[in-house]
Design a protein around this motif. Sequence first.
Motif, PDB file in Angstrom:
ATOM      1  N   LEU A  26       0.825  -1.198   0.000  1.00  0.00           N
ATOM      2  CA  LEU A  26       0.000   0.000   0.000  1.00  0.00           C
ATOM      3  C   LEU A  26       0.858   1.245   0.000  1.00  0.00           C
ATOM      4  N   TYR A  27       0.254   2.320  -0.471  1.00  0.00           N
ATOM      5  CA  TYR A  27       0.889   3.627  -0.502  1.00  0.00           C
ATOM      6  C   TYR A  27      -0.055   4.598   0.189  1.00  0.00           C
ATOM      7  N   GLU A  28       0.475   5.367   1.120  1.00  0.00           N
ATOM      8  CA  GLU A  28      -0.351   6.343   1.819  1.00  0.00           C
ATOM      9  C   GLU A  28      -0.513   7.574   0.952  1.00  0.00           C
ATOM     10  N   GLY A  29      -1.707   8.181   1.053  1.00  0.00           N
ATOM     11  CA  GLY A  29      -1.985   9.406   0.319  1.00  0.00           C
ATOM     12  C   GLY A  29      -1.204  10.568   0.897  1.00  0.00           C
ATOM     13  N   ALA A  30      -1.298  11.687   0.223  1.00  0.00           N
ATOM     14  CA  ALA A  30      -0.576  12.888   0.650  1.00  0.00           C
ATOM     15  C   ALA A  30      -1.106  13.386   1.983  1.00  0.00           C
ATOM     16  N   ALA A  31      -0.204  13.856   2.807  1.00  0.00           N
ATOM     17  CA  ALA A  31      -0.596  14.432   4.094  1.00  0.00           C
ATOM     18  C   ALA A  31      -1.486  15.640   3.831  1.00  0.00           C
ATOM     19  N   GLY A  32      -2.488  15.786   4.668  1.00  0.00           N
ATOM     20  CA  GLY A  32      -3.358  16.939   4.551  1.00  0.00           C
ATOM     21  C   GLY A  32      -4.639  16.687   3.775  1.00  0.00           C
ATOM     22  N   ASN A  33      -4.746  15.539   3.067  1.00  0.00           N
ATOM     23  CA  ASN A  33      -6.032  15.302   2.411  1.00  0.00           C
ATOM     24  C   ASN A  33      -7.029  14.815   3.458  1.00  0.00           C
ATOM     25  N   ASP A  34      -8.285  14.723   3.090  1.00  0.00           N
ATOM     26  CA  ASP A  34      -9.306  14.424   4.100  1.00  0.00           C
ATOM     27  C   ASP A  34      -9.399  12.946   4.475  1.00  0.00           C
ATOM     28  N   GLY A  35      -8.694  12.066   3.773  1.00  0.00           N
ATOM     29  CA  GLY A  35      -8.626  10.656   4.161  1.00  0.00           C
ATOM     30  C   GLY A  35      -9.928   9.894   4.085  1.00  0.00           C
ATOM     31  N   GLN A  53       2.423   6.852  -8.323  1.00  0.00           N
ATOM     32  CA  GLN A  53       3.283   7.864  -8.945  1.00  0.00           C
ATOM     33  C   GLN A  53       2.505   9.082  -9.452  1.00  0.00           C
ATOM     34  N   ARG A  54       1.201   9.098  -9.205  1.00  0.00           N
ATOM     35  CA  ARG A  54       0.357  10.200  -9.697  1.00  0.00           C
ATOM     36  C   ARG A  54      -0.074  11.094  -8.539  1.00  0.00           C
ATOM     37  N   PRO A  55       0.630  12.204  -8.315  1.00  0.00           N
ATOM     38  CA  PRO A  55       0.308  13.088  -7.186  1.00  0.00           C
ATOM     39  C   PRO A  55      -1.121  13.597  -7.206  1.00  0.00           C
ATOM     40  N   GLU A  56      -1.685  13.812  -8.393  1.00  0.00           N
ATOM     41  CA  GLU A  56      -3.059  14.315  -8.476  1.00  0.00           C
ATOM     42  C   GLU A  56      -4.075  13.281  -8.000  1.00  0.00           C
ATOM     43  N   ILE A  57      -3.680  12.010  -7.988  1.00  0.00           N
ATOM     44  CA  ILE A  57      -4.537  10.959  -7.431  1.00  0.00           C
ATOM     45  C   ILE A  57      -4.221  10.772  -5.952  1.00  0.00           C
ATOM     46  N   ALA A  64      -3.688   3.863  -1.307  1.00  0.00           N
ATOM     47  CA  ALA A  64      -3.928   2.992  -2.451  1.00  0.00           C
ATOM     48  C   ALA A  64      -3.242   1.682  -2.109  1.00  0.00           C
ATOM     49  N   GLY A  65      -3.962   0.589  -2.287  1.00  0.00           N
ATOM     50  CA  GLY A  65      -3.396  -0.708  -1.948  1.00  0.00           C
ATOM     51  C   GLY A  65      -3.954  -1.808  -2.821  1.00  0.00           C
ATOM     52  N   ARG A  66      -3.465  -2.989  -2.576  1.00  0.00           N
ATOM     53  CA  ARG A  66      -3.882  -4.160  -3.348  1.00  0.00           C
ATOM     54  C   ARG A  66      -4.717  -5.073  -2.463  1.00  0.00           C
ATOM     55  N   LYS A 159      -9.706   6.697 -16.094  1.00  0.00           N
ATOM     56  CA  LYS A 159     -11.083   6.392 -15.694  1.00  0.00           C
ATOM     57  C   LYS A 159     -11.167   6.215 -14.175  1.00  0.00           C
ATOM     58  N   ILE A 160     -10.162   5.586 -13.600  1.00  0.00           N
ATOM     59  CA  ILE A 160     -10.137   5.385 -12.140  1.00  0.00           C
ATOM     60  C   ILE A 160     -10.054   6.745 -11.448  1.00  0.00           C
ATOM     61  N   ALA A 161      -9.220   7.646 -11.954  1.00  0.00           N
ATOM     62  CA  ALA A 161      -9.082   8.987 -11.367  1.00  0.00           C
ATOM     63  C   ALA A 161     -10.416   9.730 -11.365  1.00  0.00           C
ATOM     64  N   ARG A 162     -11.207   9.533 -12.400  1.00  0.00           N
ATOM     65  CA  ARG A 162     -12.517  10.201 -12.470  1.00  0.00           C
ATOM     66  C   ARG A 162     -13.510   9.648 -11.453  1.00  0.00           C
ATOM     67  N   LEU A 163     -13.242   8.460 -10.916  1.00  0.00           N
ATOM     68  CA  LEU A 163     -14.140   7.856  -9.917  1.00  0.00           C
ATOM     69  C   LEU A 163     -13.919   8.415  -8.508  1.00  0.00           C
ATOM     70  N   LEU A 164     -12.839   9.146  -8.314  1.00  0.00           N
ATOM     71  CA  LEU A 164     -12.514   9.642  -6.972  1.00  0.00           C
ATOM     72  C   LEU A 164     -13.414  10.792  -6.539  1.00  0.00           C
TER      73      LEU A 164
END
Length: 164
Positions: A26-35, A53-57, A64-66, A159-164
């Motif tokens: 898993l990869y943790e999201g950026a600090a400061g997002n609402d989680g 590798q996509r900061p905008e995601i 993000a994990g498996r 397409k996955i990014a648009r689902l967020l």
Amino acid sequence: MSTLRRKFDDAAGRVCKAVLPIRHELYEGAAGNDGRVAICTLGSIGLLAQISQRPEIMSRVALAGRLLSENKGIDAIVQYALAHPRLERIVLCGREVKGHMAGQALLSLYRNGTDGSSGRIIGAKGPYPVLASTAQQVARFRSQIREITDAVGETDIEKIARLL
């Protein structure tokens, strides 16, 4: 029989980890997002690496994990969610792990829960969809998570990014 099965599963898991090591789970999201959102890429480990590798995601997700298995992997998701009460949505994408149907099992858990006595996920089709999480933990998970977006099979990162 259940104890024997768990011992076998534990041993098989250790062998797989040694023979086929997968570095990042898993990869943790950026600090400061609402989680509030997590991405689960099922068995699409390359997709997980791309997403990481996509900061905008990553700036929009808690992690993000498996998810490779219909039992221990789902237990880990339940425990993560309970430890992070702001998490309320999971985007389920990527390809299923052949034979395990972990995505289908997670959706079944969300929709139906477990039978309570044995921890078996109601409606799951995988070979061993039995959780160690208690019925109370599963109930808390199901009430906390407001939505699981079913995009199983989707590997297009845009397409996955648009689902967020």
